[in-house]
Design an enzyme around this catalytic site. Structure first.
Site, mmCIF file in Angstrom:
data_model
loop_
_atom_site.group_PDB
_atom_site.id
_atom_site.type_symbol
_atom_site.label_atom_id
_atom_site.label_comp_id
_atom_site.label_asym_id
_atom_site.label_seq_id
_atom_site.Cartn_x
_atom_site.Cartn_y
_atom_site.Cartn_z
ATOM 1 N N THR A 1 12.290 -16.534 2.148
ATOM 2 C CA THR A 1 11.293 -15.534 2.505
ATOM 3 C C THR A 1 9.951 -15.820 1.856
ATOM 4 O O THR A 1 9.886 -16.456 0.786
ATOM 5 C CB THR A 1 11.776 -14.134 2.060
ATOM 6 O OG1 THR A 1 10.730 -13.177 2.241
ATOM 7 C CG2 THR A 1 12.159 -14.134 0.584
ATOM 8 N N ASP A 2 8.877 -15.326 2.456
ATOM 9 C CA ASP A 2 7.556 -15.460 1.837
ATOM 10 C C ASP A 2 7.387 -14.534 0.632
ATOM 11 O O ASP A 2 6.429 -14.683 -0.145
ATOM 12 C CB ASP A 2 6.447 -15.205 2.857
ATOM 13 C CG ASP A 2 6.445 -13.803 3.453
ATOM 14 O OD1 ASP A 2 7.384 -13.021 3.190
ATOM 15 O OD2 ASP A 2 5.509 -13.485 4.213
ATOM 16 N N GLU A 3 8.317 -13.605 0.435
ATOM 17 C CA GLU A 3 8.194 -12.676 -0.682
ATOM 18 C C GLU A 3 8.339 -13.354 -2.038
ATOM 19 O O GLU A 3 7.971 -12.791 -3.067
ATOM 20 C CB GLU A 3 9.201 -11.531 -0.532
ATOM 21 C CG GLU A 3 8.938 -10.693 0.707
ATOM 22 C CD GLU A 3 9.798 -9.441 0.771
ATOM 23 O OE1 GLU A 3 9.969 -8.778 -0.271
ATOM 24 O OE2 GLU A 3 10.293 -9.130 1.865
ATOM 25 N N TYR B 1 15.003 -8.397 -5.127
ATOM 26 C CA TYR B 1 15.289 -9.194 -3.939
ATOM 27 C C TYR B 1 14.523 -10.510 -3.969
ATOM 28 O O TYR B 1 15.107 -11.595 -3.848
ATOM 29 C CB TYR B 1 14.934 -8.415 -2.674
ATOM 30 C CG TYR B 1 14.800 -9.300 -1.455
ATOM 31 C CD1 TYR B 1 15.865 -10.096 -1.035
ATOM 32 C CD2 TYR B 1 13.606 -9.354 -0.729
ATOM 33 C CE1 TYR B 1 15.735 -10.932 0.078
ATOM 34 C CE2 TYR B 1 13.484 -10.183 0.370
ATOM 35 C CZ TYR B 1 14.549 -10.973 0.763
ATOM 36 O OH TYR B 1 14.422 -11.788 1.857
ATOM 37 N N LYS C 1 15.864 -14.477 -4.338
ATOM 38 C CA LYS C 1 15.602 -15.515 -3.339
ATOM 39 C C LYS C 1 14.818 -16.678 -3.957
ATOM 40 O O LYS C 1 15.060 -17.848 -3.619
ATOM 41 C CB LYS C 1 14.853 -14.936 -2.144
ATOM 42 C CG LYS C 1 15.685 -14.031 -1.265
ATOM 43 C CD LYS C 1 16.889 -14.732 -0.644
ATOM 44 C CE LYS C 1 16.505 -15.727 0.423
ATOM 45 N NZ LYS C 1 17.703 -16.337 1.080
ATOM 46 N N VAL D 1 6.146 6.529 6.250
ATOM 47 C CA VAL D 1 5.262 5.399 5.959
ATOM 48 C C VAL D 1 4.961 5.425 4.464
ATOM 49 O O VAL D 1 4.470 6.433 3.945
ATOM 50 C CB VAL D 1 3.955 5.479 6.774
ATOM 51 C CG1 VAL D 1 3.010 4.350 6.371
ATOM 52 C CG2 VAL D 1 4.251 5.421 8.265
ATOM 53 N N ARG E 1 1.470 -7.117 6.485
ATOM 54 C CA ARG E 1 2.521 -8.110 6.680
ATOM 55 C C ARG E 1 2.184 -8.983 7.886
ATOM 56 O O ARG E 1 1.473 -8.568 8.804
ATOM 57 C CB ARG E 1 3.889 -7.430 6.902
ATOM 58 C CG ARG E 1 4.339 -6.537 5.737
ATOM 59 C CD ARG E 1 4.647 -7.352 4.507
ATOM 60 N NE ARG E 1 5.132 -6.558 3.393
ATOM 61 C CZ ARG E 1 4.382 -6.133 2.375
ATOM 62 N NH1 ARG E 1 3.076 -6.425 2.354
ATOM 63 N NH2 ARG E 1 4.905 -5.452 1.390
ATOM 64 N N ASP F 1 5.297 5.836 -2.383
ATOM 65 C CA ASP F 1 5.360 4.398 -2.190
ATOM 66 C C ASP F 1 6.566 3.798 -2.890
ATOM 67 O O ASP F 1 7.101 4.346 -3.848
ATOM 68 C CB ASP F 1 4.078 3.745 -2.720
ATOM 69 C CG ASP F 1 3.751 2.431 -2.029
ATOM 70 O OD1 ASP F 1 4.578 1.964 -1.231
ATOM 71 O OD2 ASP F 1 2.667 1.879 -2.293
ATOM 72 N N GLY G 1 6.680 -1.215 -7.049
ATOM 73 C CA GLY G 1 6.281 -2.614 -7.007
ATOM 74 C C GLY G 1 5.978 -3.127 -5.613
ATOM 75 O O GLY G 1 6.202 -4.303 -5.318
ATOM 76 N N HIS G 2 5.438 -2.284 -4.750
ATOM 77 C CA HIS G 2 5.216 -2.634 -3.346
ATOM 78 C C HIS G 2 4.091 -3.663 -3.235
ATOM 79 O O HIS G 2 2.933 -3.377 -3.545
ATOM 80 C CB HIS G 2 4.868 -1.373 -2.558
ATOM 81 C CG HIS G 2 5.052 -1.511 -1.088
ATOM 82 N ND1 HIS G 2 4.854 -0.464 -0.221
ATOM 83 C CD2 HIS G 2 5.420 -2.563 -0.313
ATOM 84 C CE1 HIS G 2 5.096 -0.851 1.011
ATOM 85 N NE2 HIS G 2 5.436 -2.137 0.986
#
Length: 346
Positions: A130-132, A155, A159, A211, A219, A284, A287-288
């Site tokens: 993933t790009d995360e 997550y 990864k 939201v 994104r 939110d 750590g978004h």
């Protein structure tokens, strides 16, 4: 070729399985069938003589050795993973065990199998990530394959760890690997806990459409069938030891994406009030990350790949698919976590 696909009953994995079989590849689908695995995702190929299913967990090394020996694949595409950031906040241990230990097991099983067969030059281990792993961008810039890793969630950290293991097995043992890091996927068969299906299904049910924050997180949206096409291309033509970033070239703020989906539903399933009236801003995520954006130059320049579906076209297809496949998503409504706000236990 014969391809062993891990996680082939999941969202992205099933798209890979369906496309690979359609292109004439034999496929062994290895999946543990956890909460997000769904055999209906690959029902269209289940009776195909090119397709075989093996229920197994990548944390079970003995099962991996048995399956590799029995089926003797020419390549491994490793997609099996825990992938929901909110779940990783609540239960990080599951992500460590599956994404790190499970990937280690896959690498060791693949290496032993590859060595036992005389190290065939054509063998490939394709690790899908993933790009995360790159962390968060500001208003400018894009992730390249040389961007330093800076994961921010359990997550993405798990990864990132798995990516490092794959590179280490290539450098230390010579295992022939390729890696890919993708942007946010969406499309048919998307498990109903991620943003796009949540918006569609909550809208249809007349529920609030949640939201996070003010919806300003950005994104890059990649249609899942485009992603599957890119993955098979990298498997066949990617350079050994090389990584490729796969993006949709479709950046959008979450709030704009949500409003676009609502507008599509207004046209396809109109009701008295606009669906956008159901949008509700909620606390939110911890750590978004603010923004992800992929620079796809390498896969475009080296392999000639570009996405074929715009976000507008892809969202229209996706909304229509959920409208047409109510039996599929209704059957998943009682699975663990569906319809609940996750990621609040941290």
């Amino acid at each position: 070729m014969k391809i062993l696909v891990t996680g082939g009953a999941g969202f992205i994995g099933s798209a890979v399985v369906r496309l690979a079989v359609a292109r004439g590849h034999a496929v062994v689908n290895l999946d543990a069938l956890t909460y997000a695995g769904c055999l209906e995702n690959i029902a269209s190929v289940a009776a195909d003589p090119l397709y075989v299913f093996e229920q197994a967990d990548i944390r079970d090394r003995a099962a991996l050795d048995r399956i590799l020996a029995a089926h003797q694949p020419d390549a491994v595409m490793h997609l099996a993973a825990e992938s929901h950031v909110d779940r990783s906040i609540d239960c990080p241990g599951d992500f460590i065990e599956t994404n790190i230990t499970g990937t280690y097991n896959m690498l060791e099983a693949a290496r032993r199998y590859w060595v036992a067969r005389g190290k065939p030059e054509a063998f490939r281990f394709h690790h899908i990530s993933t790009d995360e792993v790159y962390g968060s961008l500001g208003a400018e810039g894009m992730f390249t394959e040389d961007t330093p890793y800076d994961p921010r969630s359990p997550y993405s950290a798990s990864k990132a760890s798995s990516d490092h293991l794959v590179r280490a097995w290539h450098e230390t043992y010579g295992l022939p690997v390729v890696l890919t890091n993708c942007s946010n996927n969406y499309g048919p068969f998307h498990f109903p806990e991620k943003l796009v299906p949540v918006v569609i299904l909550n809208a249809l049910a007349g529920k609030p459409i949640p939201v996070y924050g003010e919806g300003l997180n950005v994104r890059d949206w990649l249609y899942v069938e485009d992603h599957a096409d890119a993955l098979l291309l990298v498997l066949g033509k990617g350079a050994l030891g090389r990584s490729y970033n796969i993006g949709g070239e479709n950046e959008a703020r979450n709030i704009d994406l949500v409003k676009t989906i609502c507008g599509i539903l207004d046209q396809k399933r109109p009701k008295d009030a606009p669906y956008a009236d159901q949008i509700t801003f909620v606390q939110d995520r911890a750590g978004h990350d603010l923004r992800y954006a992929i620079d796809p130059s390498r896969i475009r320049d080296e392999l000639g790949w570009r996405p074929s579906v715009t976000v507008e076209e892809g969202l229209e297809r996706t909304v229509q698919w959920y409208l047409d496949n109510e039996d599929w998503w209704r059957a998943l409504q009682n699975r663990d976590g569906v319809g609940q706000r996750l990621g609040t236990k941290g």
